[in-house]
Structures are given as structure tokens and as C-alpha cells.
Design an enzyme around this catalytic site. Structure first.
Site, PDB file in Angstrom:
ATOM      1  N   ARG A 263       0.863  -1.187   0.000  1.00  0.00           N
ATOM      2  CA  ARG A 263       0.000   0.000   0.000  1.00  0.00           C
ATOM      3  C   ARG A 263       0.898   1.236   0.000  1.00  0.00           C
ATOM      4  O   ARG A 263       1.529   1.543   0.997  1.00  0.00           O
ATOM      5  CB  ARG A 263      -0.874  -0.037   1.266  1.00  0.00           C
ATOM      6  CG  ARG A 263      -1.992   0.966   1.274  1.00  0.00           C
ATOM      7  CD  ARG A 263      -2.576   1.079   2.676  1.00  0.00           C
ATOM      8  NE  ARG A 263      -1.727   1.890   3.515  1.00  0.00           N
ATOM      9  CZ  ARG A 263      -1.476   1.683   4.806  1.00  0.00           C
ATOM     10  NH1 ARG A 263      -1.993   0.657   5.431  1.00  0.00           N
ATOM     11  NH2 ARG A 263      -0.691   2.499   5.466  1.00  0.00           N
ATOM     12  N   HIS A 267      -3.238   4.503   4.943  1.00  0.00           N
ATOM     13  CA  HIS A 267      -4.372   3.564   5.047  1.00  0.00           C
ATOM     14  C   HIS A 267      -5.641   4.215   4.486  1.00  0.00           C
ATOM     15  O   HIS A 267      -6.338   3.657   3.650  1.00  0.00           O
ATOM     16  CB  HIS A 267      -4.562   3.150   6.504  1.00  0.00           C
ATOM     17  CG  HIS A 267      -5.847   2.429   6.741  1.00  0.00           C
ATOM     18  ND1 HIS A 267      -6.067   1.151   6.288  1.00  0.00           N
ATOM     19  CD2 HIS A 267      -6.987   2.817   7.345  1.00  0.00           C
ATOM     20  CE1 HIS A 267      -7.298   0.781   6.613  1.00  0.00           C
ATOM     21  NE2 HIS A 267      -7.876   1.777   7.247  1.00  0.00           N
ATOM     22  N   TYR A 276       4.497   4.946  11.419  1.00  0.00           N
ATOM     23  CA  TYR A 276       4.783   3.511  11.565  1.00  0.00           C
ATOM     24  C   TYR A 276       5.588   2.907  10.420  1.00  0.00           C
ATOM     25  O   TYR A 276       5.841   1.711  10.429  1.00  0.00           O
ATOM     26  CB  TYR A 276       3.484   2.721  11.783  1.00  0.00           C
ATOM     27  CG  TYR A 276       2.435   2.904  10.701  1.00  0.00           C
ATOM     28  CD1 TYR A 276       2.463   2.138   9.535  1.00  0.00           C
ATOM     29  CD2 TYR A 276       1.416   3.845  10.835  1.00  0.00           C
ATOM     30  CE1 TYR A 276       1.511   2.293   8.552  1.00  0.00           C
ATOM     31  CE2 TYR A 276       0.455   4.018   9.849  1.00  0.00           C
ATOM     32  CZ  TYR A 276       0.509   3.239   8.708  1.00  0.00           C
ATOM     33  OH  TYR A 276      -0.430   3.403   7.737  1.00  0.00           O
TER      34      TYR A 276
HETATM   35  C1  LIG Z   1     -15.186  -5.198  11.947  1.00  0.00           C
HETATM   36  C2  LIG Z   1     -14.259  -4.036  11.863  1.00  0.00           C
HETATM   37  N1  LIG Z   1     -13.307  -3.862  12.800  1.00  0.00           N
HETATM   38  C3  LIG Z   1     -12.457  -2.812  12.713  1.00  0.00           C
HETATM   39  C4  LIG Z   1     -12.577  -1.896  11.705  1.00  0.00           C
HETATM   40  C5  LIG Z   1     -11.626  -0.715  11.629  1.00  0.00           C
HETATM   41  N2  LIG Z   1     -10.692  -0.915  10.509  1.00  0.00           N
HETATM   42  C6  LIG Z   1     -10.872  -0.287   9.348  1.00  0.00           C
HETATM   43  S1  LIG Z   1      -9.709  -0.711   8.223  1.00  0.00           S
HETATM   44  C7  LIG Z   1      -8.921  -1.731   9.307  1.00  0.00           C
HETATM   45  C8  LIG Z   1      -7.691  -2.485   8.890  1.00  0.00           C
HETATM   46  C9  LIG Z   1      -7.925  -3.435   7.764  1.00  0.00           C
HETATM   47  O1  LIG Z   1      -6.713  -3.921   7.265  1.00  0.00           O
HETATM   48  P1  LIG Z   1      -6.649  -4.979   6.114  1.00  0.00           P
HETATM   49  O2  LIG Z   1      -7.693  -6.024   6.299  1.00  0.00           O
HETATM   50  O3  LIG Z   1      -5.253  -5.449   5.996  1.00  0.00           O
HETATM   51  O4  LIG Z   1      -7.076  -4.177   4.798  1.00  0.00           O
HETATM   52  P2  LIG Z   1      -6.454  -2.843   4.150  1.00  0.00           P
HETATM   53  O5  LIG Z   1      -7.150  -1.689   4.806  1.00  0.00           O
HETATM   54  O6  LIG Z   1      -4.996  -2.859   4.380  1.00  0.00           O
HETATM   55  O7  LIG Z   1      -6.821  -2.925   2.711  1.00  0.00           O
HETATM   56  C10 LIG Z   1      -9.588  -1.728  10.528  1.00  0.00           C
HETATM   57  C11 LIG Z   1      -9.139  -2.507  11.701  1.00  0.00           C
HETATM   58  C12 LIG Z   1     -13.603  -2.101  10.749  1.00  0.00           C
HETATM   59  N3  LIG Z   1     -13.773  -1.283   9.713  1.00  0.00           N
HETATM   60  N4  LIG Z   1     -14.413  -3.172  10.846  1.00  0.00           N
END
Ligand SMILES: Cc1ncc(C[n+]2csc(CCOP(=O)(O)OP(=O)(O)O)c2C)c(N)n1
Length: 366
Positions: A263, A267, A276
Site C-alpha cells: 500500500r 491507510h 509507523y
Molecule cells: C469489523 C471491523 N473492525 C475494525 C474496523 C476498523 N478498521 C478499518 S480498516 C482496518 C484495517 C484493515 O486492514 P486490512 O484487512 O489489511 O485491509 P487494508 O485496509 O490494508 O486494505 C480496521 C481494523 C472495521 N472497519 N471493521
């Protein structure tokens, strides 16, 4: 060897992710992953990645100008998204997370509609049935259940579609994908779990996410084969996905693909990645850029010239301009629409909420 053991070994991912294209565009033949793409399709994959990056940048700019509430960039992940979506047939269904602009553009989903969700102007973004592309899922991993159930329903109807669900490395730690993969493994649902391992879940790096040797190794626990590909290599990602999709279509069951990518942006626009990760890490990742790699490949094969570059650049600019025009100061719509498409037969409690909001709007308090 005991047959259970050999069956289990067959589910394990290869030691090295499938990789066909070097960053300088050198292509490596792999008899197991032949290239079944003609010249027009090779150019099309490149075009889709360039347009994705342009619209992605426009969305970040719009957020910076206060036109979007937030935006989750897919910069660096264009190959993983475009190639995997391109490997599907149009009748197949896609269940995205919130980061899949590239997959959406493969399906001709209107980017203006998609970004309305990030602006908060419209309740959802597009009609899923027009593109076989489900709505973006903000809760992590819920879409894995939708994709699995949808695929199962299609199988019951003797409909040969495959569904593909996108989630991230962080999503593999959530309960919903776990439940979906357990179910899909047992009932052989024709679903492909496409995990973009972009190395981070917000600020949490992969080594804090799992103790598994790789994410694809997790698949064996569900009786699902795990595959790995270089997710910044559009040709490898296409070839690996294509095989998994056709395998699912022929009734052999689900697959799990780990696409290794990075990425490049924050985020979301609300995140500060300098807290980080280091600039050195970012510089290193930039050397594996998926778009430059494909351009190098096309150039080596005499499939790329100034005319093509200008045409694609112009198209990317035009799409970004359309997005800007559609989003900038777009009206916010009637908040009461919130209640319009939730229930066929609304519950009393729900009706009460509707009346409450109507009263507040009338009173000018909302
Ligand atoms: C059920 C839930 N828990 C927490 C969140 C908060 N949250 C949003 S994005 C994220 C991280 C997701 O990371 P990843 O699955 O690696 O996907 P990326 O964003 O890197 O594409 C979190 C914890 C959420 N949206 N939904």
C-alpha cells in the site's frame, strides 16, 4: 505416503509466489501459468491500471479539498485488483472491501457513484446488479460471508458463476472470513478468497497480524488450496486467479489467493503512515511499481508507443475530470432516504426512528 498427508500437501502454497514479470519488464515463461492474453488485452490491463491510479489520485485531492469525508487509496495495488477482476467472466460476482477502485473500474462501475459513498451524499454507490459488483463493505471481512452465500446459492440454481471476495491481510484475523472459509471448504462453494497482502492493517504490520508462515498457509485449515502470487505483477496475478476461478467454476471448490503487494499511500486520508513506516521502506517498495513494470514489458514487446501513451493519458485525465465534476459540491440529498430501502415491511421501532428524524429535521435541530 498416507493419502491424507498427500492431500494436505497439495493444499499448501508454493514456496515462492508466482512471478512472471521482473520490474524491468523481463518476462519469465512458466508452463504452469501460460499467458492466454492477446495484445489488445495486454494493453487493456495496462490502461485499466493507469486510469485507476489517476482516479485514485483525484479522489485523494478531492478529500484534501473537503469534497470527500475520507478515502482509502489503492495506489500500488492496481495490478492485484485489475488483474484479478479481469480474470473473471462478466457474469461472475465481485464482493469488494472499501479499497477496490481498480476492480470496480474493470467492471465499469461509475467512479462518481462509488465516491458518493465517501462523500456521504448517497446511501450506497451503484446498482450491484448492473455490474455484478456488490457494494463496498466497510466492516472488515463481512463481504466474505456474502460472497460465499451468494456462490452457494448460485450453485443450488445450477448457475455456473463464481464469486470473488477481496479482503486484506488484517481481514484474515477476523471471524467473518474464518466462518466463510470454513463453510466454503465444507460445501465446496465456488468462491475465490482474494487477499491483498499490502503489508499493513492500518498501522499493524504483517508480523503482528499472524504467526502463520504465509497468509496462504492458512487455507489448509479450511481444506482450501492456498496460492500466492506477486501482486504487483499483473500477468502473474491474472494467471493465478484465472486458474483458481476456472477450478471453482468446474466444481472443484473454493480457493484462497494471497497477492503480495504494498500500500503506497496512507491507510486512508485520515491516517499518518510516517508514524509507523520509514521513507526507506517506501522507496524500496516504489521499485516494484506495477504500472512501470507492465509499461516496460509492453515496450519490450513493441506494444507501447507515444500514440498509445497519449491516448491512455487522455482517457485517464477525462475520467478524472468527470469524477471531479460529478463529486464537486454534489448535493447531499434528502436524509429521509436513509429509511427508504432497508425493510420491505418496516418494524415499528424502525418507523419510530423515521418519525424521530423527520421531527428533528422539521424542528431544524438535525
Ligand atoms: C469489523 C471491523 N473492525 C475494525 C474496523 C476498523 N478498521 C478499518 S480498516 C482496518 C484495517 C484493515 O486492514 P486490512 O484487512 O489489511 O485491509 P487494508 O485496509 O490494508 O486494505 C480496521 C481494523 C472495521 N472497519 N471493521
Amino acid at each position: 505416503m498416507n493419502s491424507n498427508v498427500s492431500e494436505a500437501i497439495a493444499l499448501l502454497p508454493p514456496n515462492e509466489p508466482v512471478h512472471l514479470l521482473d520490474p524491468d519488464g523481463t518476462y519469465h515463461e512458466d508452463p504452469e501459468h501460460p499467458l492466454d492474453l492477446d495484445e489488445a488485452q495486454l494493453r487493456e490491463l495496462y490502461r485499466l491500471m493507469v486510469v485507476t491510479r489517476k482516479v485514485d489520485r483525484e479522489a485523494i485531492n478531492l478529500q484534501r479539498q473537503g469534497q470527500l469525508g475520507v478515502y482509502a487509496s489503492c495506489m500500488g495495488q492496481e495490478a492485484a485488483q485489475v488483474a484479478s477482476a479481469y480474470a473473471l467472466k462478466t457474469e461472475d460476482w465481485i464482493f469488494p472491501s472499501y479499497r477496490e477502485l481498480g476492480a470496480a473500474l474493470v467492471r465499469n462501475v461509475d467512479a462518481v457513484g462509488l465516491l458518493q459513498l465517501y462523500r456521504g451524499t448517497w446511501l450506497s454507490d451503484h446498482n450491484p446488479y448492473e455490474h455484478n459488483f456488490a457494494l463496498m463493505a466497510i466492516p472488515i471481512g463481512t463481504q466474505a460471508l456474502h460472497a460465499t452465500g451468494f456462490a452457494m446459492g448460485a450453485r443450488f440454481d445450477d448457475n455456473p458463476l463464481v464469486s470473488m471476495v477481496y479482503f486484506g491481510d488484517g481481514g484474515t484475523s477476523e471471524g467473518d472470513p474464518h466462518e466463510a472459509m470454513t463453510f466454503a471448504g465444507v460445501f465446496k462453494s465456488p468462491v475465490v478468497f482474494f487477499v491483498q497482502n499490502n503489508q499493513y492493517a492500518i498501522s499493524v504490520p504483517l508480523d503482528r497480524q499472524t504467526a502463520a508462515p504465509t497468509l496462504a498457509h492458512k487455507a489448509i485449515g479450511y481444506g482450501i488450496p492456498g496460492y500466492r502470487c506477486d501482486g504487483n505483477d499483473v500477468l502473474a496475478t491474472y494467471a493465478v486467479t484465472r486458474r483458481a476461478v476456472e477450478r471453482a467454476r468446474s466444481g472443484e471448490g473454493p480457493a484462497f489467493i494471497e497477492a503480495l503487494t504494498y500500500r503506497m499511500e496512507a491507510h486512508t486520508t485520515s491516517d499518518d503512515p510516517t508514524r509507523y513506516r520509514t521513507q526507506e521502506e517506501l522507496d524500496e517498495a516504489a521499485k516494484t511499481d506495477p504500472i512501470a513494470r507492465m509499461r516496460n514489458f509492453l515496450t519490450q514487446r513493441d506494444l507501447y508507443d507515444d500514440a498509445l501513451e497519449n491516448e491512455i493519458e487522455q482517457q485517464a485525465k477525462d475520467t478524472a475530470t468527470t469524477v471531479r465534476a460529478g463529486i464537486y459540491d454534489a448535493p447531499h440529498g434528502d436524509p429521509m432516504e436513509l429509511f427508504d430501502h432497508v425493510y420491505v415491511d418496516p418494524t415499528g421501532y424502525f418507523e419510530g426512528q423515521r418519525e424521530l428524524l423527520a421531527a428533528e429535521l422539521e424542528g431544524g435541530d438535525a
